[in-house]
Design an enzyme around this catalytic site. Structure first.
Site, short mmCIF file in Angstrom:
data_model
loop_
_atom_site.label_atom_id
_atom_site.label_comp_id
_atom_site.label_asym_id
_atom_site.label_seq_id
_atom_site.Cartn_x
_atom_site.Cartn_y
_atom_site.Cartn_z
N ARG A 1 0.82 -1.22 0.00
CA ARG A 1 0.00 0.00 0.00
C ARG A 1 0.85 1.26 0.00
O ARG A 1 0.34 2.37 -0.24
CB ARG A 1 -0.98 -0.01 1.18
CG ARG A 1 -2.17 -0.93 0.89
CD ARG A 1 -3.05 -1.12 2.09
NE ARG A 1 -3.67 0.12 2.52
CZ ARG A 1 -4.32 0.26 3.69
NH1 ARG A 1 -4.40 -0.76 4.51
NH2 ARG A 1 -4.86 1.41 4.01
N LYS B 1 8.31 -1.16 3.84
CA LYS B 1 7.52 -0.14 4.54
C LYS B 1 8.22 0.46 5.76
O LYS B 1 8.23 1.67 5.93
CB LYS B 1 6.17 -0.74 4.97
CG LYS B 1 5.32 0.24 5.75
CD LYS B 1 3.88 -0.17 5.86
CE LYS B 1 3.65 -1.21 6.92
NZ LYS B 1 2.21 -1.50 7.12
N ASP C 1 5.74 -0.55 12.22
CA ASP C 1 5.09 0.55 11.50
C ASP C 1 4.25 1.41 12.46
O ASP C 1 3.30 2.06 12.05
CB ASP C 1 4.23 0.02 10.34
CG ASP C 1 3.18 -1.00 10.80
OD1 ASP C 1 3.10 -1.28 12.00
OD2 ASP C 1 2.45 -1.51 9.92
N ARG D 1 42.59 41.74 -9.69
CA ARG D 1 41.71 42.20 -10.75
C ARG D 1 42.49 43.15 -11.65
O ARG D 1 43.53 43.67 -11.26
CB ARG D 1 40.48 42.89 -10.18
CG ARG D 1 40.79 43.97 -9.15
CD ARG D 1 39.57 44.84 -8.87
NE ARG D 1 39.39 45.27 -7.53
CZ ARG D 1 39.75 46.48 -7.05
NH1 ARG D 1 40.41 47.35 -7.81
NH2 ARG D 1 39.49 46.81 -5.81
C1 UD1 Z 1 -3.87 -6.17 13.97
C2 UD1 Z 1 -4.69 -6.83 15.09
C3 UD1 Z 1 -5.91 -5.98 15.42
C4 UD1 Z 1 -5.46 -4.58 15.78
C5 UD1 Z 1 -4.61 -3.97 14.64
C6 UD1 Z 1 -4.03 -2.64 15.04
C7 UD1 Z 1 -4.32 -9.22 14.78
C8 UD1 Z 1 -4.96 -10.49 14.36
N1 UD1 Z 1 -5.11 -8.14 14.65
O1 UD1 Z 1 -4.67 -6.19 12.77
O2 UD1 Z 1 -6.62 -6.54 16.51
O3 UD1 Z 1 -6.59 -3.76 16.06
O4 UD1 Z 1 -3.49 -4.84 14.34
O5 UD1 Z 1 -3.35 -2.04 13.96
O6 UD1 Z 1 -3.19 -9.19 15.21
N2 UD1 Z 1 2.99 -8.93 10.42
C9 UD1 Z 1 4.08 -9.73 10.16
N3 UD1 Z 1 3.89 -10.96 9.67
C10 UD1 Z 1 2.66 -11.47 9.41
C11 UD1 Z 1 1.55 -10.63 9.65
C12 UD1 Z 1 1.73 -9.38 10.16
O7 UD1 Z 1 5.23 -9.32 10.40
O8 UD1 Z 1 2.58 -12.62 8.98
C13 UD1 Z 1 3.20 -7.58 10.95
C14 UD1 Z 1 2.82 -6.48 9.98
O9 UD1 Z 1 3.95 -6.06 9.24
C15 UD1 Z 1 2.34 -5.38 10.88
C16 UD1 Z 1 1.77 -6.12 12.09
O10 UD1 Z 1 2.33 -7.41 12.06
O11 UD1 Z 1 3.42 -4.57 11.32
C17 UD1 Z 1 0.24 -6.15 12.10
O12 UD1 Z 1 -0.24 -6.90 11.03
P1 UD1 Z 1 -1.52 -6.46 10.21
O13 UD1 Z 1 -1.76 -7.47 9.16
O14 UD1 Z 1 -1.39 -5.05 9.78
O15 UD1 Z 1 -2.66 -6.59 11.33
P2 UD1 Z 1 -4.08 -5.91 11.29
O16 UD1 Z 1 -4.97 -6.64 10.36
O17 UD1 Z 1 -3.92 -4.46 11.09
CA CA Z 2 -2.10 -2.89 10.43
#
Ligand code: UD1
Ligand code: CA
Length: 452
Positions: free
Chosen positions: A18, A25, A111, A429
Site C-alpha cells: 500500500r 515499509k 510501522d 583584478r
Molecule cells: C492487527 C490486530 C488488530 C489490531 C490492529 C491494530 C491481529 C490479528 N489483529 O490487525 O486486533 O486492532 O493490528 O493495527 O493481530 N505482520 C508480520 N507478519 C505477518 C503478519 C503481520 O510481520 O505474517 C506484521 C505487519 O507487518 C504489521 C503487524 O504485524 O506490522 C500487524 O499486522 P496487520 O496485518 O497489519 O494486522 P491488522 O490486520 O492491522
Molecule cells: Ca495494520
C-alpha cells in the site's frame, strides 16, 4: 525495571504494497529516521536488553539500512519470516531469541513509529506485578476495523476482530493497538499454542488472550493515546504520523525553552538539538544532525542539515547550512549564504550572498557580499583557509587550494589564485583605466551610426 531482563520483538515484515514503494515499509522515514528505528529507540528507552527484528522480503535491505541505528546500545538481531502466516507466526520467527529466556517480552510493530516509552514501561510494571499478558489498547475516534478489547472485572477476556463482533461488542470503543507484553515465563508456550483454525488460515497473536484466560493466567489491558498507536499503511498515514511527530516535538522544544514564533512552520529531525533561549523564526527546516546552542537566532526560511551553531550566533534569513558547517560563537551567517563543511570562527561575518565550502574562516574575519570559495575543479574538492581578522572584499572568488592569512585584505572583485600572507593587501583584478571625454565621443558616434 532494571532488575528485569527484556526482549523486544519488533514485527517489521510489512510488504509495503500500500506504500507503492520498492523500499520496505518500515524503512520509510519519520523526521529523517526509519519508522522501525523509531520503534527500536523507544524499546531502548523502555529498557530492552535485546531486540529481535522480524523481517520478510527485503531482509538484507532492512539489515543494511539499520546498521548503526539507535536502539540505545542494543544491536538488533534480524530474523526472517519467510511466509506471511500471521502475527503470531511472525513473533515465532524470533523463537531463538525467545528461547534464551527473558523476564519481559514486548511485541511491537515496526510501522507504529509514534509509540512512546511510557506505555511500554507501564506494561512492564504490570508484568513485574502479577500480570502474565498485557495488551495495549487505545480509543480511536472511529473504532471500525480494529479488534475490540472485551473486559470483565478488570481481566481482559478476549480480543475480538471486528468481523466477529456481536452488535453490542461493536459498540466498544476500546481497541487493540496490536502491542503486547508477555511474561517470559509463559511467552513461548502460549505462542506455540496458537493455531490457525480461522477463515484466513493465519496464526493470530490476539488468540493469546483467550488461551491465557483458559489457563487461569492474569491478562490485563492498559491504555495508550490514539496518537501513540498510530499505524502506517500508506503514504497518507505516513504524512499523518509525521505531522503528529512534528507537533509533539515542537511542543517539547518550546517547553524546553526554545522560542518558535510560528511553530507549525518549523520542521525538526529525530535528532535535532536546540539550546534554551534560542529563537527560531517561521519556515525553518532542520535536516538530520543539527545541533544549535543557546541564544542563537535562526531567521526565517533557513535550511540546516548536519550543522552545528554555537552560542550567540545568527543564521539567515534564507541561509543554507549543509553538512559540516560549524558556526562558532557570535558568528553571523546572513541572507542567501550557503556554508558547507566549513568552520566560521567566533564573531566572523558572512553577511550576504556567499558560498563558503571546504573552508576555515578565522575569528572576526569579514567575508564580503558575493564571495565564493571556488572549491571544486570537477574532480576534487580543495580547501580555502582564511585567517583571523581577514577582510575579503565583495564579489571575490577564492580559487582553492588557497590561503589568506590573518589580517590580510583582499580587494573587492578579486580572483585570488595565490596565497596572501599575513596583513598583506591583495588585488586580483585588472587595473581600472579612465579616459576623459571618451564617453561623450562614443555616444555621439553610436547615435550617428544609428541615424544612418
Ligand atoms: C492487527 C490486530 C488488530 C489490531 C490492529 C491494530 C491481529 C490479528 N489483529 O490487525 O486486533 O486492532 O493490528 O493495527 O493481530 N505482520 C508480520 N507478519 C505477518 C503478519 C503481520 O510481520 O505474517 C506484521 C505487519 O507487518 C504489521 C503487524 O504485524 O506490522 C500487524 O499486522 P496487520 O496485518 O497489519 O494486522 P491488522 O490486520 O492491522
Ligand atoms: Ca495494520
Amino acid at each position: 525495571m532494571d532488575d528485569r531482563s527484556c526482549l523486544a520483538v519488533i514485527l517489521a515484515a510489512g510488504e509495503g504494497t500500500r506504500m507503492k514503494s520498492t523500499t520496505p515499509k518500515v524503512l520509510h522515514k519519520i523526521a529523517g529516521l526509519e519508522m522501525v528505528a523509531h520503534v527500536m529507540a523507544t524499546a531502548g528507552k523502555a529498557g530492552a536488553d535485546a531486540m529481535a527484528l522480524v523481517v520478510g522480503n527485503g531482509a538484507e535491505q532492512v539489515e543494511a539500512a539499520l546498521e548503526g541505528r539507535a536502539g540505545g546500545s542494543v544491536k538488533p538481531e534480524v530474523h526472517a519470516q519467510r511466509e506471511r502466516l500471521g502475527t503470531a507466526h511472525a513473533v515465532l520467527a524470533a523463537r531463538a531469541a525467545l528461547a534464551r529466556g527473558y523476564d519481559d517480552v514486548l511485541v511491537l510493530f515496526g510501522d507504529h513509529p509514534l509509540l512512546e516509552p511510557e506505555v511500554l514501561l507501564n506494561a512492564r510494571s504490570k508484568l513485574a506485578g502479577d500480570a502474565d499478558v498485557v495488551v495495549v489498547g487505545f480509543r480511536p475516534p472511529v473504532p471500525a476495523g480494529y479488534g475490540r478489547l472485551i473486559e470483565s472485572s478488570g481481566q481482559l477476556v478476549a480480543i475480538r476482530e471486528e468481523k466477529d463482533c456481536s452488535e453490542a461488542e461493536r459498540r466498544i470503543g476500546f481497541c487493540n493497538s496490536g502491542l503486547m507484553a508477555l511474561s517470559g515465563r509463559c511467552a513461548l508456550d502460549l505462542l506455540e499454542s496458537i493455531g490457525n483454525d480461522n477463515a484466513q488460515g493465519e496464526y493470530y497473536l490476539t488468540d493469546v488472550v483467550e488461551i491465557a484466560n483458559g489457563r487461569g493466567l492474569s491478562v490485563v489491558a492498559i491504555e495508550t493515546s490514539h496518537e501513540s498507536a498510530h499505524g502506517v499503511n500508506d503514504r497518507a498515514q505516513l504524512a499523518e504520523a509525521e505531522a503528529i511527530w512534528q507537533a509533539r516535538t515542537r511542543r517539547a522544544m518550546m517547553l524546553s525553552g526554545v522560542t518558535l514564533i510560528a511553530p507549525e512552520t518549523v520542521f525538526f529531525s529525530h535528532d535535532t538539538q536546540i539550546g534554551a533561549d534560542t529563537v527560531i523564526e517561521p519556515n525553518v527546516w532542520f535536516g538530520p544532525g543539527v545541533e544549535v546552542a543557546s541564544d542563537v537566532r535562526i531567521h526565517a526560511f533557513s535550511h540546516l542539515e548536519g550543522a552545528r551553531v554555537e552560542e550567540g550566533a545568527t543564521v539567515g534569513p534564507f541561509a543554507r547550512l549543509r553538512p559540516g558547517a560549524e558556526i562558532m560563537e557570535k558568528a553571523k551567517i546572513g541572507n542567501f549564504c550557503e556554508v558547507k563543511k566549513a568552520r566560521i570562527g567566533e564573531g566572523a561575518k558572512v553577511p550576504h550572498l556567499s558560498y563558503v565550502g571546504d573552508a576555515s574562516v578565522g575569528a572576526g574575519a569579514n567575508i564580503g557580499a558575493g564571495t565564493i570559495t571556488c572549491n571544486y575543479d570537477g574532480f576534487n574538492k580543495h580547501h580555502t583557509e582564511i585567517g583571523a581578522g581577514a577582510f575579503i572584499g565583495t564579489n571575490s572568488s577564492l580559487v582553492a587550494p588557497v590561503s589568506i592569512s590573518a589580517g590580510a585584505y583582499v580587494a573587492s572583485g578579486s580572483v585570488i589564485t595565490h596565497d596572501v600572507p599575513e596583513d598583506a593587501l591583495a588585488f586580483g583584478r585588472a587595473r581600472q583605466v579612465t579616459r576623459e571625454g571618451r564617453g561623450k565621443l562614443l555616444r555621439e558616434k553610436l547615435s550617428g551610426d544609428k541615424a544612418k
